[in-house]
Design a protein around this motif. Structure first.
Motif, PDB file in Angstrom:
ATOM      1  N   ASN A  49      59.429  77.480  75.963  1.00  0.00           N
ATOM      2  CA  ASN A  49      60.790  77.105  76.312  1.00  0.00           C
ATOM      3  C   ASN A  49      61.470  76.686  75.013  1.00  0.00           C
ATOM      4  OD1 ASN A  49      60.701  74.161  75.946  1.00  0.00           O
ATOM      5  ND2 ASN A  49      59.256  74.219  77.657  1.00  0.00           N
ATOM      6  N   THR A  50      62.767  76.406  75.098  1.00  0.00           N
ATOM      7  CA  THR A  50      63.515  76.186  73.854  1.00  0.00           C
ATOM      8  C   THR A  50      63.103  74.897  73.137  1.00  0.00           C
ATOM      9  OG1 THR A  50      65.279  75.160  75.129  1.00  0.00           O
ATOM     10  CG2 THR A  50      65.550  77.497  74.608  1.00  0.00           C
ATOM     11  N   HIS A  51      62.285  74.061  73.781  1.00  0.00           N
ATOM     12  CA  HIS A  51      61.815  72.835  73.121  1.00  0.00           C
ATOM     13  C   HIS A  51      60.428  72.988  72.522  1.00  0.00           C
ATOM     14  CE1 HIS A  51      65.267  70.964  74.814  1.00  0.00           C
ATOM     15  NE2 HIS A  51      64.907  71.364  76.009  1.00  0.00           N
TER      16      HIS A  51
ATOM     17  N   GLN B 262      62.787  77.946  68.653  1.00  0.00           N
ATOM     18  CA  GLN B 262      63.974  77.581  67.876  1.00  0.00           C
ATOM     19  C   GLN B 262      63.770  76.228  67.213  1.00  0.00           C
ATOM     20  OE1 GLN B 262      67.123  77.304  70.781  1.00  0.00           O
ATOM     21  NE2 GLN B 262      67.073  79.492  71.263  1.00  0.00           N
TER      22      GLN B 262
ATOM     23  N   CYS C  17      63.731  84.544  72.704  1.00  0.00           N
ATOM     24  CA  CYS C  17      64.022  83.815  71.455  1.00  0.00           C
ATOM     25  C   CYS C  17      63.929  82.313  71.689  1.00  0.00           C
ATOM     26  CB  CYS C  17      65.427  84.150  70.960  1.00  0.00           C
ATOM     27  SG  CYS C  17      65.799  85.903  70.916  1.00  0.00           S
ATOM     28  N   SER C  18      62.869  81.874  72.371  1.00  0.00           N
ATOM     29  CA  SER C  18      62.776  80.454  72.717  1.00  0.00           C
ATOM     30  C   SER C  18      62.240  79.596  71.582  1.00  0.00           C
ATOM     31  CB  SER C  18      61.899  80.283  73.965  1.00  0.00           C
ATOM     32  OG  SER C  18      62.499  80.940  75.057  1.00  0.00           O
TER      33      SER C  18
ATOM     34  N   LYS D 254      67.109  80.270  65.982  1.00  0.00           N
ATOM     35  CA  LYS D 254      65.878  81.015  66.264  1.00  0.00           C
ATOM     36  C   LYS D 254      64.979  81.133  65.032  1.00  0.00           C
ATOM     37  CE  LYS D 254      68.818  83.633  69.308  1.00  0.00           C
ATOM     38  NZ  LYS D 254      69.784  84.735  69.332  1.00  0.00           N
TER      39      LYS D 254
ATOM     40  N   ARG E 169      64.184  79.055  78.982  1.00  0.00           N
ATOM     41  CA  ARG E 169      63.788  80.055  77.995  1.00  0.00           C
ATOM     42  C   ARG E 169      65.072  80.752  77.574  1.00  0.00           C
ATOM     43  NH1 ARG E 169      57.921  81.444  79.711  1.00  0.00           N
ATOM     44  NH2 ARG E 169      57.924  82.926  77.998  1.00  0.00           N
ATOM     45  N   HIS E 170      65.133  81.118  76.297  1.00  0.00           N
ATOM     46  CA  HIS E 170      66.279  81.902  75.815  1.00  0.00           C
ATOM     47  C   HIS E 170      65.865  83.374  75.874  1.00  0.00           C
ATOM     48  CE1 HIS E 170      69.631  82.701  72.790  1.00  0.00           C
ATOM     49  NE2 HIS E 170      69.006  83.846  72.922  1.00  0.00           N
TER      50      HIS E 170
ATOM     51  N   LEU F 204      70.212  81.842  79.445  1.00  0.00           N
ATOM     52  CA  LEU F 204      69.161  80.841  79.563  1.00  0.00           C
ATOM     53  C   LEU F 204      68.497  81.101  80.910  1.00  0.00           C
ATOM     54  CD1 LEU F 204      70.673  77.499  78.198  1.00  0.00           C
ATOM     55  CD2 LEU F 204      69.143  79.104  77.039  1.00  0.00           C
TER      56      LEU F 204
ATOM     57  N   HIS G 208      68.364  74.512  67.518  1.00  0.00           N
ATOM     58  CA  HIS G 208      69.080  75.584  68.229  1.00  0.00           C
ATOM     59  C   HIS G 208      69.180  76.879  67.424  1.00  0.00           C
ATOM     60  CE1 HIS G 208      69.970  72.559  71.131  1.00  0.00           C
ATOM     61  NE2 HIS G 208      70.795  71.903  70.345  1.00  0.00           N
TER      62      HIS G 208
END
Ligand code: ADP
Length: 448
Positions: free
Chosen positions: A436-438, A232, A229-230, A237, A207-208, A277, A235
């Motif tokens: 999560n960021t994905h 995205q 800010c996950s 946001k 997670r960001h 992260l 990469h």
């Protein structure tokens, strides 16, 4: 306090800074390019000066012309906003030569934190956890292979001078490494003029989470809590919320003190963001942004601190607004970035004329926008045209309020990210805070 502030930026952030100036009874100066002759910020300012052609190098990136206008207009300070020159230490140097105050941290700090290898080294020295890997540029492919082996795949090859999501390649096995190193070096060299790359562990489902820092020139440093800010895309946001849905008092205490440690170690002043992260209960320093960020309003709303006014007051020599104990987090805020992009066409930019426009309103809704009815969005700049921000006492209510505000938002003539945001707000995993960021890649089909 300053008499006059030149805003070296455009779009919504230029207006945001000018609003702060007006409330502080400070005059604002706009600079505008050919493409921005009819832009809202140029009309909003107390004084506006044409700076040059539309290309950024002839306008918003041209330090010489900016200083020239600052002198001509007798501005005693410059606010760089975000993007353009916000993290360029040369602007600070030129301002100093001309007796103009730059609203932001010292040039040496901007320079150090702008280089990912230098900043990682500094953070390691400050005892802030960093992502496992080297803090050295790789000198040969062979060395790169050895480093990746010792870290363990997957790894990420990153340009030390990288930014804006450019100059990063994830590598899952050794076969892909040589190509990834070579291509990242070549992207880095053409985009940033520096081909230095390094390798670190690729965290698979992080997670960001970032912390807002504010520090005055008297040595006081506080944090104003966290932002998640996950969500995205490439990469970059798209949706931010504050606080993070997984935040607890204990985690905020641990991450917040690490963020403060990071800032005090480098004698940081003014507003900044320490990005982490977070993965499986651990968190790692990612980078520090030495400027006000796009997503600053969600922090303003939950802490009731006007961050841009604070930036200006601190640059004018005032002490910080409040002590750490006085910072209170109240309710939940979400921001959706409204970009003139086609979410159905891989988020391709979609500039053009706005033929119909009505912005949302009502309780708990804030719109920071740079556009209006019949405005033509130029193709020269970033495609973000507006930020829709909502507040509610709880996360669930904030999501419902965002859904309601997105339904009210009418922008005709150009494609925007509004349908994408609606789909995310309706997505079960988002509603449950399983991020999560994905997230966007994983749920993309469902979202379109
Ligand atoms: P930039 O400076 O270009 O914005 P960052 O270093 O801040 O790049 O990283 C941007 C995003 O890239 C992060 O929010 C995350 O999604 C992803 N990322 C960067 N480094 C890693 C890593 N080591 N492991 C997993 N994801 C990463």
């Amino acid at each position: 306090m300053f008499d006059k502030i030149l805003v070296a930026n455009r779009g919504e952030i230029a207006i945001r800074v000018m609003r702060a100036c007006r409330e502080l009874e400070v005059d604002s100066v706009a600079i505008y390019s050919d493409a921005d002759k009819t832009s809202l910020f140029a009309k909003y300012a107390d004084e506006s000066y044409h700076i040059g052609e539309s290309t950024p190098s002839e306008s918003y990136l041209n330090i010489e012309k900016i200083i020239d206008i600052a002198e001509k207009s007798k501005a005693d300070a410059i606010h760089p906003g975000y993007g353009f020159l916000a993290e360029n230490s040369n602007l600070g140097k030129e301002c100093e030569k001309h007796g103009i105050k730059l609203i932001g941290p010292k040039g040496s700090v901007i320079e150090a934190m702008g280089d990912k290898i230098t900043s990682k080294k500094l953070m390691r020295a400050a005892n802030v956890p960093v992502i496992p890997g080297t803090d050295k540029g790789i000198s040969s492919i062979d060395q790169g292979i050895k480093i990746a082996e010792s870290i363990g795949y997957p790894v990420i090859v990153k340009a030390s001078a990288g930014g804006g999501g450019i100059g990063m390649r994830t590598v899952y096995e050794e076969d892909e490494l040589v190509r990834a190193i070579e291509s990242t070096q070549s992207v880095a060299s053409s985009a940033f003029g520096d081909s230095t790359v390094y390798i670190e562990k690729y965290l698979e489902e992080p997670r960001h989470i970032e912390f807002q820092i504010m520090a005055d020139e008297q040595g006081n440093t506080i944090h104003l809590a966290d932002r998640e800010c996950s969500i995205q895309r490439r990469h970059q946001k798209l949706i931010e919320e504050a606080p993070s849905p997984i935040m607890t008092e204990d985690l905020r205490e641990r991450m917040g003190s690490a963020a403060i440690k990071a800032a005090t170690h480098i004698d940081y002043t003014n507003a900044g963001t320490v990005e982490f992260l977070y993965s499986n209960g651990d968190f790692y320093f990612l980078e520090m942004n030495t400027r006000i960020q796009v997503e600053h309003p969600i922090t303003e709303i939950i802490t009731n601190v006007d961050l841009v006014k604070e930036q200006i007051k601190i640059a004018a020599g005032n002490e910080i607004c409040c002590s750490q104990e006085e910072v209170e987090v109240n309710g939940h805020a979400i921001e959706c970035r409204i970009n003139a992009e086609d979410p159905l066409s891989d988020f391709a930019p979609n500039p053009g004329k706005i033929t119909g426009y009505r912005s949302p309103g009502g309780i708990g809704v804030r719109v920071d926008s740079g556009v209006y009815m019949n405005y033509t969005i130029p193709s020269f700049y970033d495609s973000m045209i507006s930020k829709l921000i909502v507040w509610s006492p709880s996360r669930n209510d904030a999501i419902n309020r965002m859904k309601r505000a997105l339904r009210e938002y009418v922008i005709l003539g150009v494609k925007t990210t509004i349908p994408f945001h609606k789909a995310i707000m309706n997505h079960e995993a988002f509603q449950q805070g399983r991020l999560n960021t994905h997230f966007v890649d994983e749920h993309h089909k469902g979202i379109q």
